[in-house]
Design a protein around this motif. Structure first.
Motif, PDB file in Angstrom:
ATOM      1  N   ALA A  74     -34.442  61.622 -49.410  1.00  7.10           N
ATOM      2  CA  ALA A  74     -34.869  62.946 -49.872  1.00  7.10           C
ATOM      3  C   ALA A  74     -36.005  63.476 -49.012  1.00  7.10           C
ATOM      4  CB  ALA A  74     -35.297  62.873 -51.334  1.00  7.10           C
ATOM      5  N   LYS A  75     -36.926  62.594 -48.610  1.00  9.06           N
ATOM      6  CA  LYS A  75     -38.012  63.017 -47.733  1.00  9.06           C
ATOM      7  C   LYS A  75     -37.480  63.485 -46.390  1.00  9.06           C
ATOM      8  CE  LYS A  75     -41.591  59.976 -49.546  1.00  9.06           C
ATOM      9  NZ  LYS A  75     -42.466  58.854 -49.223  1.00  9.06           N
ATOM     10  N   LEU A  76     -36.518  62.747 -45.836  1.00 11.33           N
ATOM     11  CA  LEU A  76     -35.950  63.124 -44.543  1.00 11.33           C
ATOM     12  C   LEU A  76     -35.209  64.447 -44.630  1.00 11.33           C
ATOM     13  CD1 LEU A  76     -34.662  59.681 -43.236  1.00 11.33           C
ATOM     14  CD2 LEU A  76     -36.594  60.992 -42.381  1.00 11.33           C
ATOM     15  N   GLN A  77     -34.415  64.629 -45.695  1.00 11.54           N
ATOM     16  CA  GLN A  77     -33.690  65.892 -45.839  1.00 11.54           C
ATOM     17  C   GLN A  77     -34.651  67.059 -46.045  1.00 11.54           C
ATOM     18  OE1 GLN A  77     -30.848  65.349 -48.973  1.00 11.54           O
ATOM     19  NE2 GLN A  77     -29.246  64.732 -47.544  1.00 11.54           N
ATOM     20  N   GLY A  78     -35.736  66.818 -46.734  1.00 12.86           N
ATOM     21  CA  GLY A  78     -36.717  67.877 -46.950  1.00 12.86           C
ATOM     22  C   GLY A  78     -37.432  68.272 -45.675  1.00 12.86           C
ATOM     23  N   SER A  79     -37.526  67.340 -44.729  1.00 14.05           N
ATOM     24  CA  SER A  79     -38.232  67.655 -43.494  1.00 14.05           C
ATOM     25  C   SER A  79     -37.342  68.338 -42.459  1.00 14.05           C
ATOM     26  CB  SER A  79     -38.819  66.374 -42.892  1.00 14.05           C
ATOM     27  OG  SER A  79     -37.788  65.509 -42.473  1.00 14.05           O
ATOM     28  N   LEU A  80     -36.035  68.329 -42.665  1.00 15.69           N
ATOM     29  CA  LEU A  80     -35.120  68.949 -41.704  1.00 15.69           C
ATOM     30  C   LEU A  80     -35.081  70.460 -41.895  1.00 15.69           C
ATOM     31  CD1 LEU A  80     -32.125  66.471 -41.946  1.00 15.69           C
ATOM     32  CD2 LEU A  80     -33.776  66.646 -40.105  1.00 15.69           C
ATOM     33  N   PRO A  81     -34.830  71.207 -40.830  1.00 12.96           N
ATOM     34  CA  PRO A  81     -34.665  72.661 -40.973  1.00 12.96           C
ATOM     35  C   PRO A  81     -33.435  72.968 -41.815  1.00 12.96           C
ATOM     36  CG  PRO A  81     -34.899  72.038 -38.664  1.00 12.96           C
ATOM     37  CD  PRO A  81     -34.796  70.781 -39.450  1.00 12.96           C
ATOM     38  N   GLY A  82     -33.415  74.147 -42.411  1.00 11.16           N
ATOM     39  CA  GLY A  82     -32.329  74.527 -43.318  1.00 11.16           C
ATOM     40  C   GLY A  82     -30.959  74.450 -42.690  1.00 11.16           C
ATOM     41  N   ALA A  83     -30.813  74.871 -41.437  1.00 16.31           N
ATOM     42  CA  ALA A  83     -29.501  74.883 -40.793  1.00 16.31           C
ATOM     43  C   ALA A  83     -28.940  73.466 -40.665  1.00 16.31           C
ATOM     44  CB  ALA A  83     -29.603  75.530 -39.418  1.00 16.31           C
ATOM     45  N   ILE A  84     -29.779  72.524 -40.335  1.00 15.48           N
ATOM     46  CA  ILE A  84     -29.310  71.151 -40.196  1.00 15.48           C
ATOM     47  C   ILE A  84     -29.098  70.524 -41.569  1.00 15.48           C
ATOM     48  CG2 ILE A  84     -29.939  68.855 -39.345  1.00 15.48           C
ATOM     49  CD1 ILE A  84     -31.403  70.240 -37.077  1.00 15.48           C
ATOM     50  N   ARG A  85     -29.935  70.867 -42.524  1.00  8.09           N
ATOM     51  CA  ARG A  85     -29.813  70.323 -43.875  1.00  8.09           C
ATOM     52  C   ARG A  85     -28.497  70.742 -44.516  1.00  8.09           C
ATOM     53  NH1 ARG A  85     -33.865  72.883 -47.226  1.00  8.09           N
ATOM     54  NH2 ARG A  85     -35.181  72.372 -45.478  1.00  8.09           N
ATOM     55  N   ASP A  86     -28.048  71.972 -44.241  1.00  5.48           N
ATOM     56  CA  ASP A  86     -26.804  72.476 -44.833  1.00  5.48           C
ATOM     57  C   ASP A  86     -25.577  72.038 -44.052  1.00  5.48           C
ATOM     58  OD1 ASP A  86     -28.379  73.715 -46.700  1.00  5.48           O
ATOM     59  OD2 ASP A  86     -28.442  75.622 -45.593  1.00  5.48           O
ATOM     60  N   LEU A  87     -25.750  71.376 -42.941  1.00  7.81           N
ATOM     61  CA  LEU A  87     -24.631  70.967 -42.093  1.00  7.81           C
ATOM     62  C   LEU A  87     -23.627  70.075 -42.815  1.00  7.81           C
ATOM     63  CD1 LEU A  87     -23.501  71.267 -39.248  1.00  7.81           C
ATOM     64  CD2 LEU A  87     -24.814  69.271 -38.573  1.00  7.81           C
ATOM     65  N   PRO A  88     -24.027  69.067 -43.587  1.00 11.45           N
ATOM     66  CA  PRO A  88     -23.016  68.251 -44.275  1.00 11.45           C
ATOM     67  C   PRO A  88     -22.141  69.074 -45.215  1.00 11.45           C
ATOM     68  CG  PRO A  88     -25.117  67.123 -44.305  1.00 11.45           C
ATOM     69  CD  PRO A  88     -25.356  68.503 -43.748  1.00 11.45           C
ATOM     70  N   ASP A  89     -22.697  70.066 -45.902  1.00 12.20           N
ATOM     71  CA  ASP A  89     -21.886  70.918 -46.777  1.00 12.20           C
ATOM     72  C   ASP A  89     -20.890  71.734 -45.970  1.00 12.20           C
ATOM     73  OD1 ASP A  89     -23.229  70.011 -49.022  1.00 12.20           O
ATOM     74  OD2 ASP A  89     -24.738  71.619 -48.916  1.00 12.20           O
ATOM     75  N   GLU A  90     -21.330  72.235 -44.832  1.00 13.08           N
ATOM     76  CA  GLU A  90     -20.437  73.008 -43.976  1.00 13.08           C
ATOM     77  C   GLU A  90     -19.319  72.127 -43.431  1.00 13.08           C
ATOM     78  OE1 GLU A  90     -22.677  74.949 -40.941  1.00 13.08           O
ATOM     79  OE2 GLU A  90     -24.047  75.882 -42.369  1.00 13.08           O
ATOM     80  N   LEU A  91     -19.650  70.891 -43.056  1.00 14.14           N
ATOM     81  CA  LEU A  91     -18.621  69.970 -42.553  1.00 14.14           C
ATOM     82  C   LEU A  91     -17.606  69.646 -43.640  1.00 14.14           C
ATOM     83  CD1 LEU A  91     -20.724  67.506 -40.372  1.00 14.14           C
ATOM     84  CD2 LEU A  91     -19.153  69.275 -39.598  1.00 14.14           C
ATOM     85  N   ARG A  92     -18.070  69.461 -44.883  1.00 13.01           N
ATOM     86  CA  ARG A  92     -17.142  69.203 -45.977  1.00 13.01           C
ATOM     87  C   ARG A  92     -16.222  70.392 -46.193  1.00 13.01           C
ATOM     88  NH1 ARG A  92     -21.438  67.884 -49.868  1.00 13.01           N
ATOM     89  NH2 ARG A  92     -22.466  66.287 -48.693  1.00 13.01           N
ATOM     90  N   THR A  93     -16.782  71.586 -46.113  1.00 11.03           N
ATOM     91  CA  THR A  93     -15.975  72.812 -46.290  1.00 11.03           C
ATOM     92  C   THR A  93     -14.945  72.900 -45.179  1.00 11.03           C
ATOM     93  OG1 THR A  93     -17.887  73.884 -47.283  1.00 11.03           O
ATOM     94  CG2 THR A  93     -16.107  75.301 -46.556  1.00 11.03           C
ATOM     95  N   LEU A  94     -15.346  72.639 -43.941  1.00 11.10           N
ATOM     96  CA  LEU A  94     -14.400  72.692 -42.828  1.00 11.10           C
ATOM     97  C   LEU A  94     -13.319  71.619 -42.970  1.00 11.10           C
ATOM     98  CD1 LEU A  94     -16.771  73.340 -39.793  1.00 11.10           C
ATOM     99  CD2 LEU A  94     -15.127  74.925 -40.778  1.00 11.10           C
ATOM    100  N   ALA A  95     -13.704  70.423 -43.431  1.00  8.80           N
ATOM    101  CA  ALA A  95     -12.735  69.355 -43.600  1.00  8.80           C
ATOM    102  C   ALA A  95     -11.720  69.711 -44.687  1.00  8.80           C
ATOM    103  CB  ALA A  95     -13.454  68.050 -43.942  1.00  8.80           C
ATOM    104  N   ARG A  96     -12.184  70.334 -45.745  1.00  8.48           N
ATOM    105  CA  ARG A  96     -11.251  70.752 -46.810  1.00  8.48           C
ATOM    106  C   ARG A  96     -10.295  71.821 -46.301  1.00  8.48           C
ATOM    107  NH1 ARG A  96     -15.945  71.096 -51.202  1.00  8.48           N
ATOM    108  NH2 ARG A  96     -16.102  68.865 -51.648  1.00  8.48           N
ATOM    109  N   LYS A  97     -10.809  72.743 -45.499  1.00  5.69           N
ATOM    110  CA  LYS A  97      -9.950  73.789 -44.943  1.00  5.69           C
ATOM    111  C   LYS A  97      -8.922  73.197 -43.986  1.00  5.69           C
ATOM    112  CE  LYS A  97     -13.160  77.657 -45.278  1.00  5.69           C
ATOM    113  NZ  LYS A  97     -13.981  78.630 -44.548  1.00  5.69           N
ATOM    114  N   ALA A  98      -9.325  72.175 -43.225  1.00  2.00           N
ATOM    115  CA  ALA A  98      -8.417  71.559 -42.250  1.00  2.00           C
ATOM    116  C   ALA A  98      -7.304  70.785 -42.944  1.00  2.00           C
ATOM    117  CB  ALA A  98      -9.209  70.628 -41.329  1.00  2.00           C
ATOM    118  N   ARG A  99      -7.548  70.255 -44.135  1.00  2.00           N
ATOM    119  CA  ARG A  99      -6.536  69.514 -44.868  1.00  2.00           C
ATOM    120  C   ARG A  99      -5.445  70.431 -45.390  1.00  2.00           C
ATOM    121  NH1 ARG A  99     -10.176  65.741 -48.760  1.00  2.00           N
ATOM    122  NH2 ARG A  99     -11.215  64.597 -47.115  1.00  2.00           N
ATOM    123  N   ARG A 100      -5.762  71.658 -45.662  1.00  2.00           N
ATOM    124  CA  ARG A 100      -4.788  72.590 -46.253  1.00  2.00           C
ATOM    125  C   ARG A 100      -3.748  72.983 -45.307  1.00  2.00           C
ATOM    126  NH1 ARG A 100      -8.760  76.650 -49.512  1.00  2.00           N
ATOM    127  NH2 ARG A 100      -9.877  75.055 -50.568  1.00  2.00           N
TER     128      ARG A 100
END
Length: 100
Positions: A74-100
């Protein structure tokens, strides 16, 4: 040879004198503190109570904060900039789109 013995004896005597002075000063201070503790002055007792209560509160707050430490992830995620912090969510969204 005798000069070194005289110098050593003088140093030992000086150190002993300094130690005695320090002990006398400590005894004097402890005597003053003991007299103050025995004092029936209400203001001093109230002030001592306030100091003890504030110390207890401070220690309690420190212990409370120590028990609520955030995990390292949690400390590491809090120290990251917003764009990098949101990257795992974006990757999950892209992976879900690629499966369809």
């Amino acid at each position: 040879m005798q000069d070194t013995e005289q110098i050593t004896d003088q140093l030992v005597a000086d150190i002993d004198h300094i130690v005695r002075q320090g002990r006398d000063e400590a005894d004097h201070i402890l005597g003053i503190l003991a007299d103050s503790a025995r004092s029936t002055n209400r203001n001093q007792r109230v002030a001592a109570g306030v100091v003890l209560a504030s110390l207890a509160l401070g220690v309690g707050l420190l212990l409370y904060r120590q028990s609520r430490r955030r995990p390292l992830a949690a400390k590491l995620q809090g120290s990251l900039p917003g764009a990098i912090r949101d990257l795992p969510d974006e990757l999950r969204t892209l992976a879900r789109k690629a499966r369809r």
